[in-house]
Design a protein around this motif. Sequence first.
Motif, PDB file in Angstrom:
ATOM      1  N   ASN A 318       0.844  -1.199   0.000  1.00 42.41           N
ATOM      2  CA  ASN A 318       0.000   0.000   0.000  1.00 42.41           C
ATOM      3  C   ASN A 318       0.873   1.240   0.000  1.00 42.41           C
ATOM      4  OD1 ASN A 318      -0.219   1.492   2.906  1.00 42.41           O
ATOM      5  ND2 ASN A 318       0.318  -0.683   3.140  1.00 42.41           N
ATOM      6  N   TYR A 319       0.325   2.310  -0.591  1.00 44.43           N
ATOM      7  CA  TYR A 319       1.121   3.518  -0.750  1.00 44.43           C
ATOM      8  C   TYR A 319       1.243   4.352   0.527  1.00 44.43           C
ATOM      9  CZ  TYR A 319       3.268   7.659  -2.617  1.00 44.43           C
ATOM     10  OH  TYR A 319       4.138   8.704  -2.827  1.00 44.43           O
ATOM     11  N   PRO A 320       0.227   4.487   1.362  1.00 37.81           N
ATOM     12  CA  PRO A 320       0.423   5.284   2.581  1.00 37.81           C
ATOM     13  C   PRO A 320       1.597   4.800   3.430  1.00 37.81           C
ATOM     14  CG  PRO A 320      -1.914   4.974   2.203  1.00 37.81           C
ATOM     15  CD  PRO A 320      -1.200   4.116   1.194  1.00 37.81           C
ATOM     16  N   ASP A 321       1.713   3.483   3.628  1.00 37.48           N
ATOM     17  CA  ASP A 321       2.846   2.971   4.399  1.00 37.48           C
ATOM     18  C   ASP A 321       4.169   3.243   3.691  1.00 37.48           C
ATOM     19  OD1 ASP A 321       1.194   2.082   6.401  1.00 37.48           O
ATOM     20  OD2 ASP A 321       1.323  -0.038   5.878  1.00 37.48           O
ATOM     21  N   MET A 322       4.174   3.177   2.360  1.00 38.16           N
ATOM     22  CA  MET A 322       5.392   3.460   1.609  1.00 38.16           C
ATOM     23  C   MET A 322       5.831   4.908   1.809  1.00 38.16           C
ATOM     24  SD  MET A 322       6.159   3.285  -2.515  1.00 38.16           S
ATOM     25  CE  MET A 322       5.927   1.525  -2.675  1.00 38.16           C
ATOM     26  N   LEU A 323       4.882   5.840   1.755  1.00 36.23           N
ATOM     27  CA  LEU A 323       5.230   7.254   1.903  1.00 36.23           C
ATOM     28  C   LEU A 323       5.737   7.541   3.314  1.00 36.23           C
ATOM     29  CD1 LEU A 323       5.337  10.010   0.499  1.00 36.23           C
ATOM     30  CD2 LEU A 323       3.004  10.417   1.325  1.00 36.23           C
ATOM     31  N   VAL A 324       5.113   6.942   4.320  1.00 37.09           N
ATOM     32  CA  VAL A 324       5.590   7.115   5.698  1.00 37.09           C
ATOM     33  C   VAL A 324       7.005   6.548   5.834  1.00 37.09           C
ATOM     34  CG1 VAL A 324       5.253   6.384   8.086  1.00 37.09           C
ATOM     35  CG2 VAL A 324       3.305   7.188   6.745  1.00 37.09           C
ATOM     36  N   ALA A 325       7.227   5.345   5.302  1.00 36.51           N
ATOM     37  CA  ALA A 325       8.546   4.729   5.401  1.00 36.51           C
ATOM     38  C   ALA A 325       9.601   5.557   4.671  1.00 36.51           C
ATOM     39  CB  ALA A 325       8.503   3.306   4.834  1.00 36.51           C
ATOM     40  N   ALA A 326       9.239   6.111   3.534  1.00 30.04           N
ATOM     41  CA  ALA A 326      10.183   6.933   2.774  1.00 30.04           C
ATOM     42  C   ALA A 326      10.606   8.156   3.569  1.00 30.04           C
ATOM     43  CB  ALA A 326       9.566   7.352   1.452  1.00 30.04           C
ATOM     44  N   GLY A 419       3.782  14.411  12.047  1.00 31.42           N
ATOM     45  CA  GLY A 419       4.234  14.333  10.667  1.00 31.42           C
ATOM     46  C   GLY A 419       3.713  13.097   9.964  1.00 31.42           C
ATOM     47  N   GLU A 420       3.689  11.977  10.661  1.00 25.18           N
ATOM     48  CA  GLU A 420       3.213  10.756  10.027  1.00 25.18           C
ATOM     49  C   GLU A 420       1.710  10.801   9.781  1.00 25.18           C
ATOM     50  OE1 GLU A 420       4.756   7.294  11.935  1.00 25.18           O
ATOM     51  OE2 GLU A 420       6.831   7.856  11.465  1.00 25.18           O
ATOM     52  N   GLU A 421       0.965  11.456  10.648  1.00 23.89           N
ATOM     53  CA  GLU A 421      -0.460  11.673  10.370  1.00 23.89           C
ATOM     54  C   GLU A 421      -0.628  12.481   9.082  1.00 23.89           C
ATOM     55  OE1 GLU A 421      -2.764  13.285  13.572  1.00 23.89           O
ATOM     56  OE2 GLU A 421      -1.711  12.081  15.082  1.00 23.89           O
ATOM     57  N   TYR A 422       0.222  13.473   8.919  1.00 22.54           N
ATOM     58  CA  TYR A 422       0.172  14.313   7.718  1.00 22.54           C
ATOM     59  C   TYR A 422       0.518  13.506   6.470  1.00 22.54           C
ATOM     60  CZ  TYR A 422       2.209  17.512   4.262  1.00 22.54           C
ATOM     61  OH  TYR A 422       2.563  18.158   3.108  1.00 22.54           O
ATOM     62  N   PHE A 423       1.553  12.663   6.531  1.00 17.97           N
ATOM     63  CA  PHE A 423       1.922  11.865   5.363  1.00 17.97           C
ATOM     64  C   PHE A 423       0.785  10.925   4.958  1.00 17.97           C
ATOM     65  CE2 PHE A 423       6.395  12.277   7.264  1.00 17.97           C
ATOM     66  CZ  PHE A 423       6.618  13.473   6.598  1.00 17.97           C
ATOM     67  N   ARG A 424       0.106  10.353   5.934  1.00 19.74           N
ATOM     68  CA  ARG A 424      -1.022   9.476   5.598  1.00 19.74           C
ATOM     69  C   ARG A 424      -2.182  10.282   5.016  1.00 19.74           C
ATOM     70  NH1 ARG A 424      -0.072   4.432   7.029  1.00 19.74           N
ATOM     71  NH2 ARG A 424       1.573   4.079   8.582  1.00 19.74           N
ATOM     72  N   TYR A 425      -2.373  11.487   5.528  1.00 16.35           N
ATOM     73  CA  TYR A 425      -3.379  12.367   4.928  1.00 16.35           C
ATOM     74  C   TYR A 425      -3.050  12.610   3.454  1.00 16.35           C
ATOM     75  CZ  TYR A 425      -5.530  16.782   3.567  1.00 16.35           C
ATOM     76  OH  TYR A 425      -6.193  17.767   2.870  1.00 16.35           O
TER      77      TYR A 425
END
Length: 656
Positions: A318-326, A419-425
Amino acid sequence: MVDRSVPRHAQHAEPAVQQKPHSHHYRPYVPPPPRHRASEHPTRQPPEPEPAAEPEKAPTERRRRRGAGVGRRKAILGISGLAALTGGTAFAATPSGQDVADWAMGRTDYDPAADPASDGNPGRPGGQQPSTVRTYTEQNESYMASAAGDALRGNIPAGGRRFSSPAIAAQATKVTVPTALAFDPVRHLASRLTFGPTQKVMADVARIGIDEWITQQLDPERIPLTPAEAKLGDLTTLGMSIADLRAAREGLEAKGIRADEEMVQATIARQIWSDRQLFEVMVDFWNDFLHVPAFHEGSPVLRSSFDRDVIRRYALDNYPDMLVAANRHPALLTYLDQSASTKDELTDNLARENLELYSVGVDGGYTERDVRQAALLQTGRAVRDDQYVYRADKHYIGAVKIMGFSHPNITAEGGEEAGEEYFRYLANHPSTARRVATRLAIRFVSDTPPPALVDRLARSFTVNRGAVKPLLLELLSSSEFWAAVGQKVRRPLEYVVATYRTLGVSPQTPASFRAASPAHTPFAEGMRQLQARLQELGHYPAGAPGPTGYPDVFVAWSSASTMVGLWNEAADAVAGSRPMFTYQRPEQLVGAKPPKTAGAYVAALAQRLIHQPLSRREVDAITSVAGVAFGAAVDASLNGAAVAVARVILASPNTC
């Protein structure tokens, strides 16, 4: 509005003069200067000396001015440049200029989080949507702004619908757009979901059926590793962590081994020889979407981990987890200088690219003020000793609002979670859904993706919270996918890899091979040579130097020099030019009993190389290359012309 003056590709056109700096146009990486990047702005003059430090304020006043130190150095430099642009005092006389000057010089009634000209550039006022400053919204769109692009837009299939399964969609769909290819659903599937059809892939799909083959590809861990993948052990750094690479750096350098290069070489090898083909295609897709170049400052230690722990970890997840990990990975943070961004001196590189490239896109609705607010929220994320760290003492405290996201951000310790809440948003934003959908449709369907398909894919992304597998099933169950036969042309990397695959090149080393140097195994040396050749052609895994990744449309790669280079590489592959690999001899390509006439031989060779029959007219054209008539008798080598004819076939439009 689309800018038709944008060059097609840096390799093939002179760069246009850029009037304003653009985050897409990155210079080759150089270490950051000791002071803020504001002085590098091409329209600014060298910075004036900083004013003397003001007296220390009382603690109560410092609290009242919370965040007032953020980016002051940047604003001072910006004022000096703006003064040069606007005739000195003219800028300071403007309301916005006075606000910036008041804050930069230490006056207490200025809030840095509300700065309307976040980077001191009057060409990008804070409330302005970035897409109105740019002249186009996407790299691919800029390349398609041409006569060739206009012609391709006429090939969009009319209508479109979703079927209950990919196999049913394949059976029910008719191809109505112009194409050089015959409609063979098995070949079409293998062309799009792999790095090139092979006899084995075609046989597997025909044997178990379209739906079952896709199901297997969506579960790559269940697909056994191939014998060729076992040779990846010759690339000794692939399994090493950042800590391992950091500890072994001097020894590796002494041996001429770089982990970032071995990551590129392993990716090429997997694209050619792995049976987990859809997974590798999606790794390549995400490497262009959430792009960190293979080679940048720190990449010998950092980049292979980004490939393993971010891109490959989430490529089919999934992309949300990818963006957070990045945004927790030191490769991305180092590449975009996030460690230099603190509550006292702000850098918006990563904040901007998270919006512009990695999520909603430049036309996604954010403003320059949103970029600054995001940069404030992301402070504290840093790299120390090549590892990600969160530094609460560097995090800006104060409420932030970015597009529709808001957070009180009241403690430094809570800044990382905020910040991670924002990335998932961002990752779940409707504009991100549409942007991923568009890019996916471009990759698998057409350079001019059907709008109805993009709508359905965006809806699937939203409903499934960014999950990748449901998104791919939505795509593969569409009539648009199956109607788009012949509507994609391979890019250089894809062409070379597909050529190796269809020729059946093996990574096994012939017994007769003698290595020129014992420093590398034959397999490792072969992969080094392939990487070097792809770099010459301007396209290799994660190779784009800027954060945009590579363009994914044909017109970006359509220069004569590129095509000639690819055809020459195909001829070299047919002739077995890298002797550390095992090749089928040209006369063996058509089987143990080669046809006895020129026409039959060419037809059999085409079926072997491009997996579809040729028309009589096409066979006649190709036999003329061999200098023989259609019915003339030939030997097993096509009277010595097998290599030349194979090259012509591999250079034909039928290889799409």
